[in-house]
Design a protein around this motif. Structure first.
Motif, PDB file in Angstrom:
ATOM      1  N   LYS A 214      91.755 126.219-122.069  1.00 14.94           N
ATOM      2  CA  LYS A 214      91.076 127.397-122.616  1.00 14.94           C
ATOM      3  C   LYS A 214      91.634 128.649-121.921  1.00 14.94           C
ATOM      4  N   VAL A 215      92.198 129.560-122.714  1.00  9.62           N
ATOM      5  CA  VAL A 215      92.876 130.741-122.170  1.00  9.62           C
ATOM      6  C   VAL A 215      92.136 132.007-122.570  1.00  9.62           C
ATOM      7  N   CYS A 239      98.205 131.824-127.931  1.00  9.65           N
ATOM      8  CA  CYS A 239      97.479 130.581-127.610  1.00  9.65           C
ATOM      9  C   CYS A 239      97.910 129.449-128.535  1.00  9.65           C
ATOM     10  N   ALA A 244      97.226 126.093-126.796  1.00 12.71           N
ATOM     11  CA  ALA A 244      96.017 126.399-126.018  1.00 12.71           C
ATOM     12  C   ALA A 244      94.899 126.856-126.941  1.00 12.71           C
ATOM     13  N   ASN A 246      92.091 129.760-127.605  1.00 12.32           N
ATOM     14  CA  ASN A 246      91.739 131.135-127.284  1.00 12.32           C
ATOM     15  C   ASN A 246      90.242 131.195-127.000  1.00 12.32           C
ATOM     16  N   VAL A 335     100.551 127.720-118.716  1.00 10.53           N
ATOM     17  CA  VAL A 335      99.368 127.026-119.215  1.00 10.53           C
ATOM     18  C   VAL A 335      99.448 125.523-118.974  1.00 10.53           C
TER      19      VAL A 335
END
Length: 380
Positions: A214-215, A239, A244, A246, A335
């Motif tokens: 989770k970014v 993302c 990843a 968002n 990431v």
């Protein structure tokens, strides 16, 4: 990674062989001269605001408004900043604090005295006698001001392609190729190929991930505001590009209007935080709770020391630009460090700039790109 670079190198070598081996230096020079003489003085284009505009080809004097990455892109495209007569302070600050001004020092001579606050000063702009003024295609009022002043305006859009950095960059290149026929080449296709290959390579590696990281993007963050990227801004594309999630996907605001609070950050508890170069805030500021009264100590990304500042390449890398494929590589490794541990970002960015743009980066310049200073986050 080296396999991808080798593909691009092979393509470049093939183009060189096809175009160079059968011609002598003299005949090549004659062909170039003939081609130059055939370039029309004007060309009619459809800009990104869907306007039909007749513009001078290979313009000698260009002003750039509200499309902040474009001065850097045009400088590298032309291998010179000498034709840019004006740009906004936000573009200049990135150039001044990044490597662009080292590679092309003439960019520091470009005027930034064309703004009254957030509005363009038409009188100052007219005095510079630009052949073309590039502006944000979504800014209708600015378009009307330019047209009413009798200036040749060309709309460039950062949003028309749903914040897809690769597609947006390619469309900008296509527009420039129409306006600058003397500079148009196969490079657009090579950049597209390289970017698409990099994207596909990363997508393949992350396709089997069962639990995405989770970014949270911090587009701007200081004592006055905290702005992230919702689903309608470049952070969402970044993302998705590296597999990843968002954290702020569901925030109901687009572009740079997604204002958030610490309470929302606590609820999301992101694994990774990415800070753009549109703010002076650094990872250390979060680690040390140095911004106002905000307490980041319980946030997972801070506890795990996984807060990263985006690189400052030829421009701020959050937006589409020359550095997009290399930023993909950097972000994927940030990431998912274990999956992308074989990436040598410093080496790859050197090869990328050299082979596609003919720009030689020193070790010091690469280091500067990936450890940008705070001043780069200022807009004026």
């Amino acid at each position: 990674m080296k396999k991808t670079v080798s593909i691009v190198l092979s393509a470049l070598m093939s183009i060189s062989l096809l175009t160079g081996c059968s011609n002598s230096t003299a005949s090549s020079a004659s062909a170039s001269a003939a081609a130059a003489s055939e370039v029309p003085s004007e060309v009619t284009i459809t800009d990104h605001a869907d306007r039909t505009v007749t513009v001078p080809t290979d313009p000698k004097r260009v002003a750039i408004l509200s499309i902040l990455p474009l001065p850097s892109m045009l400088t590298i495209y032309l291998d010179s900043a000498s034709s840019i007569v004006a740009m906004e302070p936000g573009s200049m600050n990135a150039a001044k604090n990044g490597v662009l001004s080292e590679l092309y020092p003439e960019i520091l001579n470009v005027s930034t005295n064309i703004m009254d606050g957030n509005d363009v000063n038409i009188e100052s702009l007219i005095a510079l006698e630009p052949d073309i003024v590039f502006y944000n295609a979504g800014n209708k009022s600015e378009q009307e001001k330019l047209e009413n002043a009798g200036l040749t305006a060309v709309g460039v859009s950062p949003t028309k392609w749903n914040y897809d950095c690769i597609k947006t960059y390619n469309e900008w290149m296509k527009l420039l190729d129409q306006i600058y026929p003397s500079h148009a080449s196969d490079r657009e296709d090579l950049v597209d190929q390289y970017s698409s290959q990099k994207y596909a390579e990363i997508q393949e590696k992350v396709s089997g991930i069962s639990e995405k990281q989770k970014v949270l993007f911090l587009f701007q963050y200081d004592t006055k505001t905290m702005i992230t990227s919702s689903a309608s801004f470049f952070g969402e594309w970044w993302c998705n590009a590296v597999g990843a999630e968002n954290a702020a996907h569901d925030v109901n605001a687009d572009n740079s209007n997604a204002v958030i609070s610490m309470e929302q950050v606590y609820a999301w508890n992101p694994d990774v935080i990415i800070i753009t170069n549109f703010t002076s805030t650094s990872p250390d500021d979060l680690y040390n709770n140095a911004v106002g009264s905000d307490d980041w100590s319980t946030v997972k990304a801070v506890q795990d020391k996984r807060v990263y500042k985006m690189p400052l390449g030829s421009y701020r890398t959050y937006t589409p630009g020359v550095d997009t494929p290399m930023t993909l590589e950097w972000l994927a490794q940030a990431v998912y460090p274990e999956i992308f541990k074989d990436y040598d970002v410093a080496s790859d960015v050197k090869e990328y700039y050299k082979n596609l743009y003919g720009v030689e980066l020193s070790d010091e310049q690469v280091e500067k790109m990936y450890t940008p200073n705070r001043a780069a986050g200022k807009w004026n």
